[in-house]
Design a protein around this motif. Sequence first.
Motif, PDB file in Angstrom:
ATOM      1  N   ASP A   1       0.837  -1.196   0.000  1.00  0.00           N
ATOM      2  CA  ASP A   1       0.000   0.000   0.000  1.00  0.00           C
ATOM      3  C   ASP A   1       0.875   1.251   0.000  1.00  0.00           C
ATOM      4  OD1 ASP A   1       0.822   0.380   2.627  1.00  0.00           O
ATOM      5  OD2 ASP A   1      -1.074  -0.279   3.501  1.00  0.00           O
ATOM      6  N   SER A   2       0.240   2.426   0.118  1.00  0.00           N
ATOM      7  CA  SER A   2       0.962   3.702  -0.012  1.00  0.00           C
ATOM      8  C   SER A   2       2.022   3.917   1.059  1.00  0.00           C
ATOM      9  CB  SER A   2      -0.036   4.857  -0.005  1.00  0.00           C
ATOM     10  OG  SER A   2      -0.755   4.857   1.224  1.00  0.00           O
ATOM     11  N   VAL A   3       1.892   3.244   2.195  1.00  0.00           N
ATOM     12  CA  VAL A   3       2.925   3.370   3.237  1.00  0.00           C
ATOM     13  C   VAL A   3       3.850   2.156   3.249  1.00  0.00           C
ATOM     14  CG1 VAL A   3       1.666   4.975   4.710  1.00  0.00           C
ATOM     15  CG2 VAL A   3       1.354   2.525   5.018  1.00  0.00           C
ATOM     16  N   GLY A   4       3.727   1.284   2.237  1.00  0.00           N
ATOM     17  CA  GLY A   4       4.643   0.172   2.074  1.00  0.00           C
ATOM     18  C   GLY A   4       4.260  -1.113   2.774  1.00  0.00           C
ATOM     19  N   ARG A   5       3.066  -1.172   3.401  1.00  0.00           N
ATOM     20  CA  ARG A   5       2.654  -2.414   4.069  1.00  0.00           C
ATOM     21  C   ARG A   5       2.258  -3.460   3.033  1.00  0.00           C
ATOM     22  NH1 ARG A   5      -0.551   1.181   7.903  1.00  0.00           N
ATOM     23  NH2 ARG A   5      -1.893   1.104   6.105  1.00  0.00           N
ATOM     24  N   MET A   6       2.605  -4.702   3.316  1.00  0.00           N
ATOM     25  CA  MET A   6       2.372  -5.803   2.391  1.00  0.00           C
ATOM     26  C   MET A   6       0.973  -6.393   2.575  1.00  0.00           C
ATOM     27  SD  MET A   6       4.716  -9.231   1.976  1.00  0.00           S
ATOM     28  CE  MET A   6       4.698  -9.574   3.717  1.00  0.00           C
ATOM     29  N   LYS A   7       0.347  -6.731   1.447  1.00  0.00           N
ATOM     30  CA  LYS A   7      -0.924  -7.454   1.426  1.00  0.00           C
ATOM     31  C   LYS A   7      -0.796  -8.570   0.402  1.00  0.00           C
ATOM     32  CE  LYS A   7      -3.588  -3.468   2.724  1.00  0.00           C
ATOM     33  NZ  LYS A   7      -4.625  -2.528   2.426  1.00  0.00           N
TER      34      LYS A   7
END
Length: 178
Positions: free
Chosen positions: A155-161
């Motif tokens: 996502d935009s803050v770099g968290r993985m999904k």
Amino acid sequence: MFILTRIEERMSIAPEHFNKSLQDAIQEHVHGQYSAKFLPQVGQCVSVYDIISSTAPKILPDKCEYHIEVVFRLVVFRPLFNEILTARIIAADPRGLRLSIGGFFTKVKLLPHLLQEGTTWDALEKIWVWNYEDHRLYMDVGDLVRFRVQAVHYDSVGRMKIHGRVNESGLGMLKWWM
């Protein structure tokens, strides 16, 4: 699924840690800084693997801390495209299933179009059901599921999904294949 990532960092060791060995102080600092944290575009940090090297500590005139440069490796969770993983169902709704891997990573989604052909949402029971021949096979919260990694997104803050799929032979609920 797990990789080793090499990190180089300048760090400060506070005076309250001067009574420890330098190695122990570094290990505690790195563990506190990185364990269970997410590194954007790298993955979910699980633990410190090892400390490779460190410079001799320096105490700067205006600071009352050790200043050192450290090279270390972290164990990082980062699944690969097409990798087959096992996870536990933690939620179900009409938009799909949400899974947890090992209790430490809960950003896994199985979308309805990537479930087995013939799977439907039972609105009354609030559960996904695979209608296979004359059988209704339930996807219960808490059950284990084997899935293939379809995509890994940040996502935009770099968290993985992670998005997964179970619409091929051998994938799906583990209880179906035992």
